[in-house]
Design an enzyme around this catalytic site. Structure first.
Site, PDB file in Angstrom:
ATOM      1  N   ASP A 222       0.826  -1.209   0.000  1.00 56.24           N
ATOM      2  CA  ASP A 222       0.000   0.000   0.000  1.00 56.24           C
ATOM      3  C   ASP A 222       0.863   1.264   0.000  1.00 56.24           C
ATOM      4  O   ASP A 222       2.021   1.248   0.418  1.00 56.24           O
ATOM      5  CB  ASP A 222      -0.887   0.050   1.257  1.00 56.24           C
ATOM      6  CG  ASP A 222      -2.009  -0.956   1.239  1.00 56.24           C
ATOM      7  OD1 ASP A 222      -2.133  -1.713   0.255  1.00 56.24           O
ATOM      8  OD2 ASP A 222      -2.773  -0.996   2.224  1.00 56.24           O
TER       9      ASP A 222
ATOM     10  N   HIS B 139      -5.727   2.534  -4.298  1.00 56.73           N
ATOM     11  CA  HIS B 139      -5.786   2.622  -2.844  1.00 56.73           C
ATOM     12  C   HIS B 139      -6.799   3.713  -2.476  1.00 56.73           C
ATOM     13  O   HIS B 139      -7.847   3.420  -1.914  1.00 56.73           O
ATOM     14  CB  HIS B 139      -4.401   2.926  -2.295  1.00 56.73           C
ATOM     15  CG  HIS B 139      -4.269   2.750  -0.814  1.00 56.73           C
ATOM     16  ND1 HIS B 139      -5.016   1.843  -0.096  1.00 56.73           N
ATOM     17  CD2 HIS B 139      -3.454   3.367   0.099  1.00 56.73           C
ATOM     18  CE1 HIS B 139      -4.665   1.906   1.193  1.00 56.73           C
ATOM     19  NE2 HIS B 139      -3.730   2.825   1.326  1.00 56.73           N
TER      20      HIS B 139
ATOM     21  N   HIS C 157      -5.773   9.940   0.814  1.00 61.26           N
ATOM     22  CA  HIS C 157      -5.342   8.955   1.821  1.00 61.26           C
ATOM     23  C   HIS C 157      -5.730   9.453   3.207  1.00 61.26           C
ATOM     24  O   HIS C 157      -4.968  10.118   3.908  1.00 61.26           O
ATOM     25  CB  HIS C 157      -3.838   8.700   1.743  1.00 61.26           C
ATOM     26  CG  HIS C 157      -3.414   7.484   2.510  1.00 61.26           C
ATOM     27  ND1 HIS C 157      -3.232   7.486   3.862  1.00 61.26           N
ATOM     28  CD2 HIS C 157      -3.182   6.218   2.099  1.00 61.26           C
ATOM     29  CE1 HIS C 157      -2.881   6.280   4.267  1.00 61.26           C
ATOM     30  NE2 HIS C 157      -2.837   5.488   3.209  1.00 61.26           N
TER      31      HIS C 157
ATOM     32  N   HIS D  69       3.883  -2.135   3.193  1.00 68.36           N
ATOM     33  CA  HIS D  69       3.852  -0.780   2.656  1.00 68.36           C
ATOM     34  C   HIS D  69       5.164  -0.481   1.940  1.00 68.36           C
ATOM     35  O   HIS D  69       6.237  -0.677   2.515  1.00 68.36           O
ATOM     36  CB  HIS D  69       3.602   0.239   3.776  1.00 68.36           C
ATOM     37  CG  HIS D  69       2.272   0.066   4.438  1.00 68.36           C
ATOM     38  ND1 HIS D  69       2.045  -0.901   5.400  1.00 68.36           N
ATOM     39  CD2 HIS D  69       1.086   0.699   4.252  1.00 68.36           C
ATOM     40  CE1 HIS D  69       0.786  -0.840   5.787  1.00 68.36           C
ATOM     41  NE2 HIS D  69       0.183   0.110   5.106  1.00 68.36           N
TER      42      HIS D  69
END
Length: 246
Positions: free
Chosen positions: A49, A100, A104, A195
């Site tokens: 991610d 994603h 964010h 990540h």
């Protein structure tokens, strides 16, 4: 019941509907989202991610290429536009690139109409960048509100969660602790989240060679999400089994 208490009761009921039920049924129970593959098959999906980031994603890609492994990257489209050469490398080396988020931010902190639009915005942006219509999307922190769920349905994408949370983003994480967490949690059919950018990128690139070595030594086939056999959206029966711990 006095008017202030009615207001409080209404707020509580609204919060339960908007956040509580999606948290319990979707985020914890897996209703309508993909949480794992076939538990009878010694196979795991490797996902990343928050990227791409040239300082860390490149190191992750070097390790994956050396190991002959392809993975799934849930990207932030703005970073994909900023780093087109890195995005092209992801695609050229056969990795799966999925959305994603456009923004964010934890779903619970977004205004409902913003949370509703975000899956669609991110999906359209990734389609423009890759030329392929995404089937899946993972919201930041794996968090859902009712608006997130409805936004995914309106966009035609399926949410994706995980079975292995390596905590590579934690302040006290080290490459050794991240490697140990994956080894402790992984099971056949699992989905691993790491990540390649953000706080997790401090530990993940250094941990990844050992993680892959451990997985291969234990007989796991490491694949991108698209190749995870038996992956499907969870049903109410699955939710019941999950919440009962079975």
């Amino acid at each position: 019941m006095t008017r202030p208490w009615r207001w409080l009761a209404g707020i509580a009921a609204g919060a339960a509907l908007y956040i509580g039920l999606p948290y319990l049924l979707v985020q914890r129970g897996g209703l309508g989202i993909v949480t794992r593959g076939d538990p009878a098959r010694r196979q795991v999906a490797l996902t990343f991610d928050d990227g791409p980031d040239p300082r860390s994603t490149s190191l992750v890609l070097d390790t994956l290429r050396a190991a002959g492994v392809q993975a799934t990257f849930f990207i932030l489209p703005a970073l994909g536009r900023q780093h087109p050469d890195l995005l092209r490398r992801l695609l050229d080396e056969g990795h799966e690139v999925l959305p994603h988020a456009h923004r964010h931010q934890h779903a619970w902190t977004l205004l409902p109409w913003v949370a509703f639009r975000d899956p669609g915005q991110a999906t359209r942006e990734v389609e423009q960048l890759t030329g392929t219509r995404p089937r899946f999307q993972r919201p930041p922190h794996g968090a859902y509100s009712l608006a997130t769920v409805l936004g995914q349905h309106a966009t035609g994408v399926t949410g994706v969660h995980w079975t292995v949370e390596a905590r590579d983003w934690a302040a006290d994480a080290t490459p050794d602790t991240v490697r140990a967490e994956v080894a402790r949690q992984v099971t056949p059919g699992g989905i691993i989240v790491l990540h390649d950018a953000g706080p997790g990128a401090r530990t993940t690139p250094a941990a990844l060679p050992g993680i892959l070595e451990d997985l291969h030594s234990r007989g796991f086939e490491v694949v991108p999400l698209r190749d995870l056999r038996g992956a499907r959206p969870g049903t109410l029966r699955d939710v019941w089994r999950t919440l009962r711990g079975r």
